[in-house]
Design a protein around this motif. Sequence first.
Motif, short mmCIF file in Angstrom:
data_model
loop_
_atom_site.label_atom_id
_atom_site.label_comp_id
_atom_site.label_asym_id
_atom_site.label_seq_id
_atom_site.Cartn_x
_atom_site.Cartn_y
_atom_site.Cartn_z
N GLY A 627 0.34 -1.29 0.21
CA GLY A 627 -0.63 -0.02 -0.07
C GLY A 627 0.64 1.52 -0.10
O GLY A 627 0.52 1.89 -0.84
N ILE A 651 -6.27 5.30 -1.68
CA ILE A 651 -5.49 4.27 -1.07
C ILE A 651 -4.87 4.06 -0.13
O ILE A 651 -4.78 3.64 1.16
N VAL A 655 -5.57 2.58 3.36
CA VAL A 655 -3.75 1.61 4.28
C VAL A 655 -4.18 2.74 5.94
O VAL A 655 -3.04 2.37 6.68
N ILE A 702 -7.67 -3.13 -0.48
CA ILE A 702 -6.16 -2.61 -0.74
C ILE A 702 -5.83 -3.43 -2.61
O ILE A 702 -5.45 -3.17 -3.20
N VAL A 706 -4.24 -2.10 -5.30
CA VAL A 706 -3.33 -1.44 -5.75
C VAL A 706 -2.48 -2.41 -7.14
O VAL A 706 -3.34 -3.11 -7.54
N TRP A 711 1.72 -6.04 -5.22
CA TRP A 711 1.02 -6.79 -4.92
C TRP A 711 1.43 -8.16 -4.70
O TRP A 711 2.15 -9.28 -5.68
#
Length: 723
Positions: A627, A651, A655, A702, A706, A711
């Motif tokens: 993140g 995001i 986070v 997330i 992302v 990831w």
Amino acid sequence: MNQARQAAISAATQYQRITKPHSFSEIPFKDLFGANVFNETVMKQRLPKAVFKSLERTIKRGETLDPSVADAVATAMKDWAIEKGATHYAHVFYPLTGLTAEKHDSFLSPTDEGIGIAEFLGSALIQGEPDASSFPHGGIRATFEARGYTAWDVTSPAYILENPNGKTLCIPTSFVSWTGESLDKKTPLLRSMQALNKQAQRVLKLFGHDNPNLVIATAGAEQEYFLIDRSFFFARPDLHIASRTLYGAEPPKGQEFEDQYFGAIPERILACMLETERELYKLGVPVKTRHNEVAPSQYELAPVYENANVATDHQHLIMLTLQRVAQKYGLACLLHEKPFGGINGSGKHLNWSMSCAGIGNLLDPGQTPHDNAQFLIFCAAVIRAVHQYSKLLRVTIAHAGNDHRLGANEAPPAIISIFLGDMLTDVFEQIEQGNIKGSKPGGSLTVGVETLPPLPKHSGDRNRTSPFAFTGDKFEFRALGANQSIAGPLVALNTIVAESLDAIATELEKELDGDRSDAEKFNQAVQKVLQNVIREHKAVIFNGDGYSPAWHKEAEKRGLPNLRNTVEALPELISKENIQLLEKYNVLSERETHSRYEIYMERYCKDINTEANLCLSMAKQMILPAGYRYMGELSAIASSAKFNSQTVSKIAELVTDLEQGIDRLEQVVAHETCADVLKDAQHYRDLVIPAMGNLRQVADQIEKIVADDLWPLPSYREMLFIK
């Protein structure tokens, strides 16, 4: 794409088999079956006639084992095993971890002349002494008391377990403490089968069987499991340690297309299944069915049902063999009840009945069940037992993994009820009303295609939403978890049915007053007992949709308990009623029952604690950094070009939520344990599990935002659909 994920995908897609293909044409499968088992045929060939007859009486009649035969059996067993290539023997037992345990000893004994001889004495066959200090005991012994004994179970045959570098003679055993108290799954199972036999024999004698053979519980458990590539398995710390994914966004496609169920089995998977079956054949495990299950990458294996004690040992072998063979094909076998969120988990359907040599299956209704008084009595005993002791049955399927399934639309509800089907329900309703006219016929089904023959039609449909369903000539307990031993549910079933048969036999004896010769009087007594049972216990019979909210309300009206999770269910094990029941039939003493309560509650806490710590480490070391990096990339772009900042804000918000979720989970995990294991379990259920769920919810959001190359974890799409 993230390099670790890319490597895992490459390994999965470029898989090359590492084993030589097997051919069933070289050795026909019928010749493989039991090839590594010291079974009745082998014993008859190798043992002196008197010794074999003595063992046969113990196995088939339940007589006490004669210790004087041990040396002869040990010698024959050793010679047979060495001819098969075995160098060691092992007492195999089933401690309260729920897993298989074994201690290996070599046949080799050095002599004074400096040479080695093969030796295996009767005393070593009958009794072993593994260290019991590190096995769960629930307070049965002090920490410094390490002695434990394994005792040969002659009713379950010894077998050879193969390894690429050698073979081992495995001897199924019971495992008890120095004081003789059970530390295992097998001992109470054997005690419960003994209790069932005793009470069933009483009923059979009332029906004119003067000297009936041993009545045994029979069982066969259908096993559901997942197979995924091992590269994905080791790239997921949660799968590797907890056997289930603690994070993972749902893929665009799950099981909603219903195209996996009974679909064509992928070649690599089928090859793994074939070798698994081959190995199980050699061990005498009567596996019969294989197919794709509902969820992607989910499968099922089912054996023919057999002696319940042997079936339990075979279930442990099935789970071990599935996992060992899967490795040879670059696969990981997942036996957890809920390895993936959002799709069906895995259960284990336990088929159970009673059988007596010379009489047959005691739960076979025949063509006209309304005329089959013996069947109706045994069936009524089961109905009474399940209604009266439903809480005990619920306890036997209570553990952290199964809490993810029970009550969802993929598994039976936590409310224990019985499905009888149209025909038997109608018969018992007629009995209650005292006017039996007949049974509903099955008939035939016409498909409407001239080239297809008429199909035999059962008198009633099946009900997959019922936790305890009659399926023709047996009951199917459908609420077990995929990863659990079937021993606990069998112990409960055998014991509660023994109690019901005891009560029914006592009532019949009272009605007959010692006179069995009067057929009319006997029929009237049977009719009265059946009417009483169905009037008092018909509330447990439910043939409808167990998933519907309406059933929960109806069940409450009927007084059926709904123990929704493990923490609610387990205290019922040590209720006064259940302790007295288990003591009355010498299945478990009060101390043994309390020990199991402590062990299972502690295991629940350990399972959740392990998962919570995994959640934290993965969130802090893998998800949060991903993140941060994505935020950094977006911020860099936003500072140098026109950019929609909505994604940056989203995001950043997620986070922040993740950081707060981590803090919250750390707080609730850090609690101090107390002397009351129930309070600890309640803390994990009420605070830790919700905190884990909240953290996962944020992490899964997330994952959907992302950048893919950032990831770190293999996705559901990759694990479930790349084979």
